[in-house]
Design a protein around this motif. Structure first.
Motif, PDB file in Angstrom:
ATOM      1  N   LYS A 281       0.836  -1.205   0.000  1.00  0.00           N
ATOM      2  CA  LYS A 281       0.000   0.000   0.000  1.00  0.00           C
ATOM      3  C   LYS A 281       0.871   1.256   0.000  1.00  0.00           C
ATOM      4  N   ASP A 282       0.585   2.153  -0.932  1.00  0.00           N
ATOM      5  CA  ASP A 282       1.265   3.464  -1.020  1.00  0.00           C
ATOM      6  C   ASP A 282       2.782   3.348  -1.216  1.00  0.00           C
ATOM      7  N   VAL A 283       3.232   2.240  -1.833  1.00  0.00           N
ATOM      8  CA  VAL A 283       4.672   2.100  -2.108  1.00  0.00           C
ATOM      9  C   VAL A 283       4.875   1.854  -3.605  1.00  0.00           C
ATOM     10  N   LEU A 284       5.702   2.703  -4.208  1.00  0.00           N
ATOM     11  CA  LEU A 284       6.107   2.525  -5.604  1.00  0.00           C
ATOM     12  C   LEU A 284       7.508   1.923  -5.635  1.00  0.00           C
ATOM     13  N   TYR A 285       7.741   1.005  -6.563  1.00  0.00           N
ATOM     14  CA  TYR A 285       9.122   0.542  -6.751  1.00  0.00           C
ATOM     15  C   TYR A 285       9.343   0.161  -8.211  1.00  0.00           C
ATOM     16  N   SER A 286      10.578   0.342  -8.678  1.00  0.00           N
ATOM     17  CA  SER A 286      10.982  -0.140  -9.998  1.00  0.00           C
ATOM     18  C   SER A 286      12.337  -0.813  -9.837  1.00  0.00           C
ATOM     19  N   VAL A 287      12.701  -1.667 -10.795  1.00  0.00           N
ATOM     20  CA  VAL A 287      13.874  -2.533 -10.623  1.00  0.00           C
ATOM     21  C   VAL A 287      14.867  -2.340 -11.774  1.00  0.00           C
ATOM     22  N   THR A 288      16.142  -2.265 -11.429  1.00  0.00           N
ATOM     23  CA  THR A 288      17.231  -2.174 -12.413  1.00  0.00           C
ATOM     24  C   THR A 288      18.198  -3.334 -12.155  1.00  0.00           C
ATOM     25  N   LEU A 290      21.596  -5.378 -12.288  1.00  0.00           N
ATOM     26  CA  LEU A 290      23.037  -5.322 -12.549  1.00  0.00           C
ATOM     27  C   LEU A 290      23.519  -6.760 -12.714  1.00  0.00           C
ATOM     28  N   ALA A 291      24.802  -6.938 -12.992  1.00  0.00           N
ATOM     29  CA  ALA A 291      25.332  -8.294 -13.227  1.00  0.00           C
ATOM     30  C   ALA A 291      25.185  -9.182 -12.002  1.00  0.00           C
ATOM     31  N   ASP A 292      25.329  -8.580 -10.813  1.00  0.00           N
ATOM     32  CA  ASP A 292      25.391  -9.397  -9.596  1.00  0.00           C
ATOM     33  C   ASP A 292      24.280  -9.111  -8.587  1.00  0.00           C
ATOM     34  N   ARG A 293      23.356  -8.212  -8.933  1.00  0.00           N
ATOM     35  CA  ARG A 293      22.287  -7.861  -7.969  1.00  0.00           C
ATOM     36  C   ARG A 293      21.215  -7.035  -8.687  1.00  0.00           C
ATOM     37  N   PHE A 294      20.102  -6.837  -7.974  1.00  0.00           N
ATOM     38  CA  PHE A 294      19.073  -5.915  -8.459  1.00  0.00           C
ATOM     39  C   PHE A 294      19.136  -4.628  -7.644  1.00  0.00           C
ATOM     40  N   LEU A 295      18.937  -3.504  -8.319  1.00  0.00           N
ATOM     41  CA  LEU A 295      18.733  -2.240  -7.620  1.00  0.00           C
ATOM     42  C   LEU A 295      17.244  -1.926  -7.647  1.00  0.00           C
ATOM     43  N   ILE A 296      16.729  -1.382  -6.550  1.00  0.00           N
ATOM     44  CA  ILE A 296      15.307  -1.066  -6.443  1.00  0.00           C
ATOM     45  C   ILE A 296      15.160   0.406  -6.109  1.00  0.00           C
ATOM     46  N   LEU A 297      14.506   1.149  -6.992  1.00  0.00           N
ATOM     47  CA  LEU A 297      14.195   2.565  -6.736  1.00  0.00           C
ATOM     48  C   LEU A 297      12.807   2.604  -6.096  1.00  0.00           C
ATOM     49  N   THR A 298      12.697   3.113  -4.885  1.00  0.00           N
ATOM     50  CA  THR A 298      11.418   3.043  -4.167  1.00  0.00           C
ATOM     51  C   THR A 298      11.191   4.250  -3.268  1.00  0.00           C
ATOM     52  N   ASN A 299       9.915   4.514  -3.006  1.00  0.00           N
ATOM     53  CA  ASN A 299       9.571   5.588  -2.058  1.00  0.00           C
ATOM     54  C   ASN A 299       9.097   5.003  -0.726  1.00  0.00           C
ATOM     55  N   ASP A 300       9.454   3.760  -0.470  1.00  0.00           N
ATOM     56  CA  ASP A 300       9.077   3.103   0.786  1.00  0.00           C
ATOM     57  C   ASP A 300       9.775   3.819   1.954  1.00  0.00           C
ATOM     58  N   GLY A 301       9.007   4.600   2.709  1.00  0.00           N
ATOM     59  CA  GLY A 301       9.592   5.370   3.808  1.00  0.00           C
ATOM     60  C   GLY A 301      10.545   6.444   3.312  1.00  0.00           C
ATOM     61  N   ALA A 302      10.414   6.844   2.039  1.00  0.00           N
ATOM     62  CA  ALA A 302      11.352   7.806   1.438  1.00  0.00           C
ATOM     63  C   ALA A 302      10.584   8.635   0.410  1.00  0.00           C
ATOM     64  N   LYS A 303      10.052   9.764   0.842  1.00  0.00           N
ATOM     65  CA  LYS A 303       9.192  10.603  -0.002  1.00  0.00           C
ATOM     66  C   LYS A 303       9.821  10.884  -1.373  1.00  0.00           C
ATOM     67  N   ASN A 304      11.124  11.235  -1.385  1.00  0.00           N
ATOM     68  CA  ASN A 304      11.804  11.576  -2.638  1.00  0.00           C
ATOM     69  C   ASN A 304      12.570  10.398  -3.243  1.00  0.00           C
ATOM     70  N   PHE A 305      12.243   9.195  -2.780  1.00  0.00           N
ATOM     71  CA  PHE A 305      12.824   7.950  -3.300  1.00  0.00           C
ATOM     72  C   PHE A 305      14.267   7.720  -2.835  1.00  0.00           C
ATOM     73  N   LYS A 306      14.575   6.446  -2.671  1.00  0.00           N
ATOM     74  CA  LYS A 306      15.927   5.991  -2.325  1.00  0.00           C
ATOM     75  C   LYS A 306      16.204   4.772  -3.204  1.00  0.00           C
ATOM     76  N   VAL A 307      17.458   4.310  -3.208  1.00  0.00           N
ATOM     77  CA  VAL A 307      17.805   3.119  -3.989  1.00  0.00           C
ATOM     78  C   VAL A 307      18.252   2.025  -3.024  1.00  0.00           C
ATOM     79  N   MET A 308      17.627   0.850  -3.168  1.00  0.00           N
ATOM     80  CA  MET A 308      17.971  -0.320  -2.362  1.00  0.00           C
ATOM     81  C   MET A 308      18.627  -1.350  -3.285  1.00  0.00           C
ATOM     82  N   GLU A 309      19.237  -2.391  -2.681  1.00  0.00           N
ATOM     83  CA  GLU A 309      19.804  -3.481  -3.486  1.00  0.00           C
ATOM     84  C   GLU A 309      19.418  -4.813  -2.870  1.00  0.00           C
ATOM     85  N   CYS A 310      19.381  -5.865  -3.710  1.00  0.00           N
ATOM     86  CA  CYS A 310      19.099  -7.208  -3.186  1.00  0.00           C
ATOM     87  C   CYS A 310      19.755  -8.235  -4.096  1.00  0.00           C
ATOM     88  N   PRO A 311      19.960  -9.470  -3.597  1.00  0.00           N
ATOM     89  CA  PRO A 311      20.559 -10.529  -4.431  1.00  0.00           C
ATOM     90  C   PRO A 311      19.634 -10.910  -5.588  1.00  0.00           C
TER      91      PRO A 311
END
Length: 695
Positions: A281-288, A290-311
């Motif tokens: 609910k009320d969370v936007l995310y998009s995925v980029t 990379l060779a070894d991980r995914f980057l996630i651009l999201t506004n989860d707890g971040a009004k102006n968006f932040k970038v997260m990473e995951c395996p």
């Protein structure tokens, strides 16, 4: 200051028949006398009468503007003369081929071409849109997608201007169009790595909503295509695409407030798409990827968006770790991935900027542009294994420019700047960025351009433009057509009002739903500021906006009718409540997160405060030019038609109201690269007539 006396022909304006239709909701009864004007769209009994009324309005507009016909021809000719007719786009490299489009003198469209290996190689014309468009009043080709083996091209065609495309596939070795034909799509198609499977977005035939993602196998009948994703939430838009490295297929489902992504290996087209992270609910995310991980651009707890990473194999939110933290003063708008670098598109203090990050050592630097108000954006970057990022750059005095930037050596190369024929010298023009103070104390940026010699004595005409919806930012850009106004003494300004995202995500949220009226008061306050600062005066201030910007025009002339001498409302969304109550109208349900759902009483009552059609009153409105397209899928023709009919019967004074309906086109107007200039010429002639400028 008294308004000028303008001489208009003695022509009688059309009067639409009034037929009472009652709307009763939330205990509120509203009589709509012009509801019948939607009969052509609804295929109702008054269809023919609707067409007759629209044609009568066109005849009236032509009669009223008759004495400007010579001026319109001159404007069209001078704007067309600035366009380099024989031209070529900057080629981009994809999978061993250089792709580009080129235009030829006198031709309305273009040719889509490629060369193998290098730019000296033999040209292949993949699609000759000039030839394909022959005989059609409207023709749009889109979504060009070449198969991984470079042998097949999928593309979409729309000949009605309702943004419903038929997808075709061409064999690039033989030149033949395959028998595969897929109707009612959004235009694009995405190849799996087997060179025979396509994924595409299928549209609802009535609402035009993107509802299903389907899989098509070449050589089969599209009626048997497999639904791989069915969107149950009719407020979401959906689409399908492929990662830059060619490894992943993505399905994206998103509304204004929340989104969800599904993933499949491009090597396994018959496999099942897996959810990346279930929608929140009320969370936007998009995925980029990379060779070894995914980057996630999201506004989860971040009004102006932040970038997260995951395996790569653990994509749920519980595995996300912070990569680029949230910043209060910087909005992160997008990521562009390369093998060794990441390019981050950001927005700070209302201006766009590009940051380059080295993925191996985390070092980051910004590109420098050296102008007060400008626009920069990541351009066509389809190659993954490269150190070069391509970006576009423009300002209100700098023609659109394409650069390559080497992220390793930090060298910039200008590849092309839009050529303005007939001589254009940026030194003859001046651009400013100023801040107006809104009613609630908020500082609203305004970008202004004018020809040097423009006097700030309140006597110069000025056109104020804005959009202010969907978080869509109206950044300062160059326009060669605009020179026709600037060279005749006009100033031009863009008001960066709330509802856009120029100043960050909060800027958008403060101009939507139950805060929508901020958008309108911001625009009015910008107009007042320009008058106070003597850029212009009420007798010489003009306003223009299209679509949701047309809603803005309708709202501001109700709220401050005497502030403007003339207003141009293009394809205006002015009948907000009736449209948002009718789920059969294209896009209605997609828009609930933007405007609210009037089936809910609080949203209904708030919309009723500003909806232009509901708030027409017995006052002297400014001179109005309203334009629409009979086949418009975004804002149906009947909204502006009803609004004009109602204005005519209620308004006071002698100011004119002109309605021009394009009987061949839709929301974007003409498809040819010169035809649209006729609409611009009409708009400019209207403004110039109101200033008694005849040449």
């Amino acid at each position: 200051m008294t308004k000028k006396t303008i001489s208009w022909p003695d022509a009688a304006s059309p009067v639409a028949e009034a037929k009472a239709y009652e709307r009763i909701i939330h205990g509120d009864t509203v009589v709509d006398n012009y509801y019948w004007l939607n009969d052509y769209f609804k295929k109702g009994p008054d269809s023919a009468k609707v067409i007759s009324y629209l044609e009568a309005e066109n005849t009236y507009t032509a009669a009223m503007m008759k004495d400007t016909e010579g001026l319109q021809t001159n404007l069209f000719d001078e704007m067309k003369a600035r366009i380099k007719e024989t031209d070529e786009s900057v080629p981009y490299l994809r999978n061993g081929y250089y792709y580009y489009t080129r235009t030829e003198e006198g031709k309305q469209y273009y040719k889509f071409c490629r060369k193998k290996g290098n730019l000296e190689a033999k040209e292949e014309i993949l699609l000759d849109i000039d030839a394909m468009a022959e005989g059609y009043p409207y023709y749009a080709a889109s979504g060009f997608s070449v198969s991984p083996d470079n042998k097949l091209l999928a593309y979409g065609v729309d000949t009605v201007s309702r943004r419903e495309y038929t997808v075709y596939v061409k064999n690039l070795e033989t030149g033949k169009i395959l028998t595969d034909k897929i109707d009612r799509t959004s235009g694009g198609a995405t190849w799996a790595n087997d060179n025979k499977t396509l994924f595409y977005t299928s549209k609802n035939p009535v609402t035009l909503l993107s509802e299903k993602i389907k899989r098509h196998t070449l050589g089969t009948n599209s009626a048997s295509d497999v639904v791989v994703y069915d969107e149950k939430d009719n407020t979401n838009y959906i689409g399908v695409g492929k990662s830059k490295d060619g490894k992943h297929l993505f399905i994206y489902s998103g509304g204004t407030l929340s989104s969800e992504l599904f993933l499949l290996s491009a090597d396994d087209p018959n496999g099942k798409f897996k959810v990346f992270q279930p929608r929140m609910k009320d969370v936007l995310y998009s995925v980029t990827p990379l060779a070894d991980r995914f980057l996630i651009l999201t506004n989860d707890g971040a009004k102006n968006f932040k970038v997260m990473e995951c395996p790569l194999d653990k994509t749920g939110k519980e595995n996300w770790k912070e990569f680029i933290p949230h910043r209060e003063d910087v909005l992160i708008e997008g990521l562009d991935e390369f093998k060794d670098y990441l390019v981050i598109s950001e927005r700070k203090n209302g201006l766009t900027q590009l940051a380059v990050r080295n993925l191996s050592d985390g070092q980051q630097h910004y590109l420098n542009f050296g102008e007060a108000a400008y626009t920069v954006y990541s351009s066509t970057n389809v190659e993954y294994n490269t150190d070069v990022v391509r970006y576009g750059y423009t300002s209100m005095v700098t023609p659109s420019s394409t650069y390559d930037y080497n992220m390793k050596s930090k060298e910039k190369t200008l590849l092309k700047q839009q050529e303005v024929l007939g001589g254009y010298n940026s030194e003859e023009y001046e651009t400013e960025r100023v801040m107006a103070t809104a009613t609630d104390g908020t500082k609203v940026p305004i970008s202004i351009v004018y020809k040097k010699g423009f006097k700030k004595d309140g006597k110069a005409p000025l056109l104020l433009y804005a959009y202010g919806s969907y978080g869509s930012s109206m950044d300062p850009t160059f326009s060669s057509t605009r020179l026709s106004l600037l060279n005749r003494g006009f100033g031009f300004a863009i008001a960066h009002i709330r509802g856009g995202e120029e100043m960050g995500r909060q800027w958008y949220e403060d101009g939507k739903m139950l805060k929508k009226i901020n958008t309108f008061t911001d625009f009015i306050d910008c107009g007042k500021f320009l008058i106070e600062q003597k850029y212009t005066s009420e007798a010489h201030l003009y306003a223009q906006g299209g679509s949701a910007g047309g809603l803005l025009m309708g709202a501001v002339i109700n709220m401050a009718p005497s502030l403007w001498n003339g207003v141009i409302a293009q394809v205006p969304f002015v009948d907000v409540i009736n449209t948002m109550l009718d789920e059969s109208i294209p896009l209605t349900t997609n828009e609930y997160d933007e405007w609210g759902n009037p089936n809910h009483k609080d949203a209904y009552e708030y919309m009723k405060l500003y909806s232009p059609y509901e708030n027409v009153k017995a006052v002297e409105y400014p001179n109005l030019l309203v334009t629409t397209g009979l086949h418009d899928s975004q804002v149906q023709y009947f909204e502006p038609a009803k609004w004009v009919a109602k204005l005519r019967t209620i308004k006071k004074g002698d100011n004119v109201i002109l309605l021009k309906t394009d009987m061949d086109y839709g929301h974007g107007g003409a498809s040819g690269r010169f035809d649209y200039l006729k609409d611009v010429a009409l708009s400019y002639a209207f403004l110039l007539k109101l200033e008694n400028i005849t040449k």
